[in-house]
Design a protein around this motif. Sequence first.
Motif, PDB file in Angstrom:
ATOM      1  N   GLU A  62       0.827  -1.202   0.000  1.00 53.39           N
ATOM      2  CA  GLU A  62       0.000   0.000   0.000  1.00 53.39           C
ATOM      3  C   GLU A  62       0.866   1.258   0.000  1.00 53.39           C
ATOM      4  OE1 GLU A  62      -3.764   1.700   2.532  1.00 53.39           O
ATOM      5  OE2 GLU A  62      -1.866   1.343   3.565  1.00 53.39           O
ATOM      6  N   LYS A  63       1.931   1.266   0.802  1.00 56.42           N
ATOM      7  CA  LYS A  63       2.784   2.455   0.869  1.00 56.42           C
ATOM      8  C   LYS A  63       3.523   2.666  -0.451  1.00 56.42           C
ATOM      9  CE  LYS A  63       3.454   2.760   5.849  1.00 56.42           C
ATOM     10  NZ  LYS A  63       4.407   2.835   6.973  1.00 56.42           N
ATOM     11  N   ALA A  64       3.936   1.578  -1.080  1.00 55.15           N
ATOM     12  CA  ALA A  64       4.615   1.706  -2.372  1.00 55.15           C
ATOM     13  C   ALA A  64       3.680   2.295  -3.417  1.00 55.15           C
ATOM     14  CB  ALA A  64       5.143   0.348  -2.826  1.00 55.15           C
ATOM     15  N   PHE A  65       2.439   1.813  -3.443  1.00 50.15           N
ATOM     16  CA  PHE A  65       1.477   2.328  -4.415  1.00 50.15           C
ATOM     17  C   PHE A  65       1.124   3.778  -4.098  1.00 50.15           C
ATOM     18  CE2 PHE A  65       1.397  -1.939  -5.604  1.00 50.15           C
ATOM     19  CZ  PHE A  65       0.641  -2.130  -6.742  1.00 50.15           C
ATOM     20  N   GLN A  66       1.020   4.121  -2.828  1.00 50.53           N
ATOM     21  CA  GLN A  66       0.715   5.502  -2.451  1.00 50.53           C
ATOM     22  C   GLN A  66       1.856   6.437  -2.856  1.00 50.53           C
ATOM     23  OE1 GLN A  66      -0.152   5.491   1.731  1.00 50.53           O
ATOM     24  NE2 GLN A  66      -2.285   4.858   1.457  1.00 50.53           N
ATOM     25  N   PHE A  67       3.077   5.998  -2.615  1.00 51.15           N
ATOM     26  CA  PHE A  67       4.216   6.842  -2.981  1.00 51.15           C
ATOM     27  C   PHE A  67       4.265   7.051  -4.491  1.00 51.15           C
ATOM     28  CE2 PHE A  67       8.571   7.439  -4.394  1.00 51.15           C
ATOM     29  CZ  PHE A  67       8.991   8.488  -3.595  1.00 51.15           C
ATOM     30  N   TYR A  68       4.060   5.990  -5.257  1.00 53.79           N
ATOM     31  CA  TYR A  68       4.084   6.125  -6.714  1.00 53.79           C
ATOM     32  C   TYR A  68       3.002   7.086  -7.179  1.00 53.79           C
ATOM     33  CZ  TYR A  68       3.604   4.934 -11.650  1.00 53.79           C
ATOM     34  OH  TYR A  68       3.506   5.010 -13.022  1.00 53.79           O
TER      35      TYR A  68
END
Length: 794
Positions: free
Chosen positions: A160-166
């Motif tokens: 989730e954090k990776a997708f949010q950062f992207y």
Amino acid sequence: MGWPVKPVGGPGEAIQEEVEDRGNKSGEESKEPGWASGMRTVQSQESSPEELPMEWSRQWVVVRRVLLAVLLFGLVSGNSVLLVYIFRNCGPGPCYSPACLDLLAHYLASGNTSMAPCTNFFSFTCGKAKGIQPLEDENKSRLRRILESPVSWHLGSGEEKAFQFYNSCMNTHAIEAAGASPLRQVIEELGGWRISGNWTSLDFNRTLRLLMSQYGYFPFFRAYLGPLPVPPYTTAIQIDQPEFDVPLKQEQEQKIYAQIVREYLTYLNRLGTLLGGDPGKVQEHASLSISITSRLFQFLRPLEQRRAQGKLFQMVTIDRLQEMAPAIDWLSCLQAIFAPISLSSSQSLVVHDLEYLRNMSQLVEGLLLKHSDFLQSHMILGLVGTLSPALDSKFQEARRILRQKLRELTERPPMVGFVVKILLCLKGCIPAHPRWMQCVEETGAFFKPTLAALFVHEAFDPNTRSAAMELFTAVKDALISRLQRVSWLNEETRKEAQDRAMELFTAVKDALISRLQRVSWLNEETRKEAQDRVTHLQVKMGPLEWVLKPEPARQQYGDIQLGPSFLQSFLSCARSLRARNVQRFLLPFPHLRWQVSPWEVNAYYSISDDVMVFPAGLFQPPFFHPDYPRAVNFGAAGSIMARELAHLFHQLLLPGGCPACDTHALQGALLCLERHYAAFPLPNGSSFSDSHTLLENAADVGGLAIALKAYTKRLLRYHGETTLPNMNLSPQQLFFRSYAQVMCKGLSSQDSQDAHSPPILRVHGPLSNSPAFSRHFHCPRGALLNPSSHCQVW
């Protein structure tokens, strides 16, 4: 007395019998009328018991001739049909799988078959490759598809954090709306600067600690964790020269130097203005910042000089370094950078240029006495460049213009190649690729374990992994076999290496040992040691352990706080990454220390762990696919594997690297290779350093030979090789075509700092040194790629 026996059935003998019989009866028959004589002949053929066998024998001779002719014709015709059947059914047939058809389209789009392969194989392979997306970009495109797919993840998870950062990185509207406000907040946290009128004079070392530990910017030196270059390769804190935005050496041509200074001054002025600074103060502070950078450049010493003087790896304690360079509070700065590692003043460090640190300290001390506010501005201006990827388009445009201007300057002789590497790799520079690619790269850097697992699941299934291991086994066997033929190794070394070679990855070992057997300058002892090293080399193929079991790594994202601005998210991720890197070196598991992402293409070798990693990103089209003809896999991915294995023996080629070897033969082989490459013309009058690229040239030549040997042995063991349809290339020709495809890069990417030869030489050099290439492409003697002599280092 025995009776003579005549062979039966020969036409000569039958005619002879007929003549003799007629001669014996000629007296009687001549007295009869002609018709009677004729009648008698008929009657004798029908009724005479003496003449019947003779006449029947003549007819049988004729019949036998006809039968033999018919039989021979049938055998020839049958064999022809059989051979056609065998070649059609057992020879290499075309591959029509979707993977092969995609590869065919790729090759047809990149090659220029109107070029003669024996004179310009680079253009034959890469002539139209300018618009072909390289494998690295294709892997990033795959990551993009993963990051943009509509998936719901567990709240707070690494995914989730990776997708949010992207998504935050891609939200350029929000980044533009925030403008310079997030950056101004960072500057205030550092005490501000006089350019904006608000400056709180903080302690220099406190500001320096914050810059290095919280923002990842190292203005005066670099500090990092890395293995020692000698056994037992333990991890140590290492201090090295800093990285600079631009080169400002005084010995440059005066006109070029002045132009570089002018462009960099314009860039710094623009940064200060974007941050709300007074133009007059900005000009003053920017000019002094350039002066500081130029002074630091004067303190740098070339790597070769430090190595020659034995001063590239100097062990000193923190106490001793404090005495030599007192302007820096070394213990507090290093403790902040490498927390939670506990340091003391007796801690040993590896220093790569002690003389630079002495001079740098004296410069900082002088500035602190008279121009501490200018020193503060210098550090902040450098930080802005580091943070450029996380800022709005105005800052990115300023960076892009600077890069473009400096590139234009470097295209003018004699500056070609002098600063290209720095200019093309400016720290924090804006890449010449779309926004999504920049966001993929940053997301991959900060969330590597998460994206690694997603990428491997998407792109590296068990079939691909199995095929990749089979390929490496073949290449490694070939390398070990090559070692057997290297003449400058002694017998004891050769035997030990052979014994160990059979323990690991049989196919690859044979090819490598065989190659080394033919190297005339290796003595037997060194040959044995080289084979031994190859045999016991650990290899990680595709995903590593932490990718297959990523949960512990994913749990390390708890310290990441995303938002409210993208710059704050960027800084939070950067701090978390630095903390994880420190923790990783404290763990006892070597596989957790790897820095190679699974989607990368380049292989990686760890000296400390004696492990070589071939990432999953390498085993992707157009370099590798389980459905490809073996010629493609061995020519592309296999040659990369073989080249990386050849790198294990670079030390032997260095002066004094193999005292027991036949140094005369070795130097002769290296001189031959240097002259071999120097004989090839380069387009547009470009040039390169033969001696600078010699080791890489040797690895390229050896890698091609080892991969070819591995492929040839594989053909003898397995049947069912295929080719690409409608290309009119034999399997061996396809092997060389696939090898050259790996090198399809533009000459514009070459610079004097690159240890590799230009791409065109990386194609023509190894191929022209391979007799098999000229044989399979029918190159006439004396053609550019079929010279009269060849060189053999490996």
